[in-house]
Design a protein around this motif. Structure first.
Motif, PDB file in Angstrom:
ATOM      1  N   TYR A 124     -14.576 -18.604 -65.077  1.00  0.00           N
ATOM      2  CA  TYR A 124     -15.688 -17.790 -65.587  1.00  0.00           C
ATOM      3  C   TYR A 124     -15.832 -17.958 -67.096  1.00  0.00           C
ATOM      4  O   TYR A 124     -14.967 -18.537 -67.769  1.00  0.00           O
ATOM      5  N   LEU A 139     -24.425 -22.368 -67.547  1.00  0.00           N
ATOM      6  CA  LEU A 139     -24.964 -22.445 -66.182  1.00  0.00           C
ATOM      7  C   LEU A 139     -25.253 -23.895 -65.801  1.00  0.00           C
ATOM      8  O   LEU A 139     -25.039 -24.311 -64.662  1.00  0.00           O
ATOM      9  N   LEU A 142     -22.505 -25.804 -64.171  1.00  0.00           N
ATOM     10  CA  LEU A 142     -22.013 -25.349 -62.862  1.00  0.00           C
ATOM     11  C   LEU A 142     -22.872 -25.893 -61.723  1.00  0.00           C
ATOM     12  O   LEU A 142     -24.007 -26.305 -61.931  1.00  0.00           O
ATOM     13  N   PRO A 144     -24.790 -24.945 -58.102  1.00  0.00           N
ATOM     14  CA  PRO A 144     -25.274 -23.742 -57.430  1.00  0.00           C
ATOM     15  C   PRO A 144     -24.410 -23.427 -56.210  1.00  0.00           C
ATOM     16  O   PRO A 144     -23.747 -24.347 -55.708  1.00  0.00           O
ATOM     17  N   TYR A 146     -25.235 -19.791 -58.317  1.00  0.00           N
ATOM     18  CA  TYR A 146     -24.755 -19.246 -59.582  1.00  0.00           C
ATOM     19  C   TYR A 146     -24.453 -17.757 -59.418  1.00  0.00           C
ATOM     20  O   TYR A 146     -25.255 -17.029 -58.838  1.00  0.00           O
ATOM     21  N   LEU A 165     -31.347 -22.926 -60.627  1.00  0.00           N
ATOM     22  CA  LEU A 165     -30.856 -22.889 -62.001  1.00  0.00           C
ATOM     23  C   LEU A 165     -31.816 -22.131 -62.924  1.00  0.00           C
ATOM     24  O   LEU A 165     -31.392 -21.295 -63.733  1.00  0.00           O
ATOM     25  N   ALA A 168     -31.622 -18.535 -62.312  1.00  0.00           N
ATOM     26  CA  ALA A 168     -30.355 -17.996 -62.836  1.00  0.00           C
ATOM     27  C   ALA A 168     -30.476 -17.765 -64.343  1.00  0.00           C
ATOM     28  O   ALA A 168     -30.037 -16.728 -64.856  1.00  0.00           O
ATOM     29  N   LYS A 169     -31.103 -18.719 -65.051  1.00  0.00           N
ATOM     30  CA  LYS A 169     -31.272 -18.565 -66.505  1.00  0.00           C
ATOM     31  C   LYS A 169     -32.172 -17.361 -66.811  1.00  0.00           C
ATOM     32  O   LYS A 169     -31.904 -16.588 -67.728  1.00  0.00           O
ATOM     33  N   ILE A 190     -20.333 -14.910 -66.017  1.00  0.00           N
ATOM     34  CA  ILE A 190     -20.841 -15.967 -65.128  1.00  0.00           C
ATOM     35  C   ILE A 190     -19.627 -16.600 -64.475  1.00  0.00           C
ATOM     36  O   ILE A 190     -18.669 -16.985 -65.145  1.00  0.00           O
ATOM     37  N   GLU A 192     -17.763 -19.020 -61.279  1.00  0.00           N
ATOM     38  CA  GLU A 192     -17.797 -20.091 -60.267  1.00  0.00           C
ATOM     39  C   GLU A 192     -18.006 -19.437 -58.889  1.00  0.00           C
ATOM     40  O   GLU A 192     -17.406 -18.402 -58.594  1.00  0.00           O
TER      41      GLU A 192
END
Ligand code: AMP
Ligand code: GLY
Length: 424
Positions: A124, A139, A142, A144, A146, A165, A168-169, A190, A192
């Motif tokens: 994290y 992000l 990583l 997805p 997320y 993504l 998520a942002k 955030i 994993e």
């Protein structure tokens, strides 16, 4: 002794039921309680976070132990409030200190604790409004889905799992910059994504010794097949059939032991429950969260399976003598199914009369969101009742719960029809 239990849900009704089985419990008060606790104990209209009102009541009624059901009073420091008050300091509070409660009150605190004590958990990083662009860049590194978690308490709604993504942002910005979860999302963890099966592990600790309580599986989504919105929990099964001895041994040595040792090493006072949310990834347990209280509805299957006197267990917690007590557990399976008010977890009505309560046979019916109104039991929340049953295996138990549910009715009553089905 005279005991005060704080809270008003199915968890508290199940705790009250268990406390009252003890010959040591003469008088039980529940603040504020529900119609179920009113039938077995004395409800008092005190808010569990109003510490001054609790103090006045405790002194006036000569309360000798306080058991805390929900997390809010713990995160607000009820343990320390009692400890530092000369009139209250001799009265044990079952629950962690304020700093211990940060294991639930702050996801970042929990992650730092996990990493520091080498307890398996998802990788994290955490971010604030100032570092939101760094969060977006993180992000991008990583895969997805997320996982975004509001740092603070957000009534179980603070975790978002997103496939896309850009979305998520955007949600990260909503949380950090636009206070999507108020102050709780001023910081965001955030994490994993862990792909596996969930299991709830419950521990009672006196800060030095511990007892691993029966494990359970919770059903979080509103719809059958685990679809739809997240809820507080729609049902539970204990024990979890896939939790064999090899897995339980791993959980104890890699997670429970280092957790209790970590509390001790860090000088964190903790005399209460630890609820460890786990995901089992390819047979390996990983921690996704700590809660500093029992789960709801898991308590409705865990407490009925505990055969040891609960007051004795709590006294041993208070005196740091948990090592002197044996924990006895009913080997049978217990299941519970939550009956909720139509619309939950979004908008729902209240005040619907519940009928058929007298027809329940061979199950334990725990009240959650209920109250008495002109002598009648009416709904008073989203999660209304929990139907708990025993069986030689969970199939038998669940069958009994569903049979008894058929005898109950309230307007717009809804429940999941598939509790335990994934375990077949
Ligand atoms: P929490 O509030 O931390 O229990 O998170 C709510 C739910 O989100 C959990 O019950 C899991 O189903 C899911 N969850 C949380 N963290 C993760 C993770 N790292 N990977 C996968 N699922 C997660
Ligand atoms: N049933 C999940 C919880 O109590 O947090």
């Amino acid at each position: 002794m005279t005991i005060l239990l704080l809270g008003s849900g199915g968890r508290e009704h199940a705790l009250a039921f268990k406390l009252l089985q003890s010959p040591k419990c003469n008088t039980l008060f529940v603040a504020p309680g529900n119609a179920g606790t009113a039938a077995i104990a004395s409800n008092i209209q005190i808010n569990p976070t109003d510490f001054q009102a609790i103090k006045d009541f405790v002194i006036q009624q000569k309360v000798e132990m306080v058991v805390v059901g929900p997390e809010d009073p713990l995160v607000l420091g009820i343990y320390d409030f009692f400890k530092h008050d000369s009139e209250l300091s001799h009265i044990p509070v079952i629950g962690p200190s304020k700093i211990g409660a940060q294991l639930e009150g702050s996801k970042e605190f929990a992650k730092e604790f996990l990493i520091k004590h080498k307890i398996p958990t998802a990788a994290y990083d955490s971010f604030t409004a100032e570092t939101v662009e760094k969060g977006c860049a993180f992000l991008e590194t990583l895969q997805p889905p997320y996982v975004l978690k509001a740092d603070g308490l957000a009534a179980g709604k603070g975790v978002l799992i997103l496939q896309d993504l850009d979305e998520a942002k955007e949600e990260l910005r909503n949380m950090l910059v636009h206070a999507k979860f108020g102050n709780a999302s001023a910081k965001v963890v955030i994490e994993e994504f862990l792909d596996g099966i969930e299991l709830s592990c419950f521990v009672l600790t006196d800060g030095k010794n511990y007892k691993v309580l029966p494990n359970a599986k919770d059903y979080k989504r509103i719809g059958d097949g685990d679809t739809g919105l997240n809820t507080g929990g729609m049902g539970a099964v204990s024990p979890v059939p896939f939790a064999d001895n090899i897995l339980l041994e791993k959980i104890e040595t890699r997670i429970v032991k280092p957790t209790v040792e970590g509390l001790q090493k860090d000088g964190i006072e903790y005399k209460g429950f630890v609820f460890i949310g786990l995901i089992i990834v390819k047979g390996e347990p990983m921690v996704i969260e700590y809660n500093v209280r029992m789960g709801d509805p898991e308590t409705e299957v865990v407490m009925p399976r505990i055969q040891t006197d609960l007051v004795e267990l709590f006294q041993a917690v208070a005196h740091q003598e948990l090592d002197k007590i044996d924990l006895e557990v009913d080997p049978r399976s217990a299941t519970t199914v939550m009956l909720v008010s139509g619309g939950y977890p979004e908008d729902y009505g209240k005040g619907f009369e519940i009928s058929g309560l007298e027809n329940i046979e061979g199950s334990l019916l725990f009240h959650a969101g209920t109250k008495l109104e002109n002598g009648k039991v009416v709904t008073n929340g989203g999660r209304v009742l929990a139907m708990t049953s025993f069986g030689d295996d969970f199939r038998q138990a669940i069958k009994k719960s569903y049979q008894n549910i058929d005898r109950l009715h309230f307007d717009k009553m809804y429940f999941r029809k598939d509790i335990g089905r994934d375990l077949l």
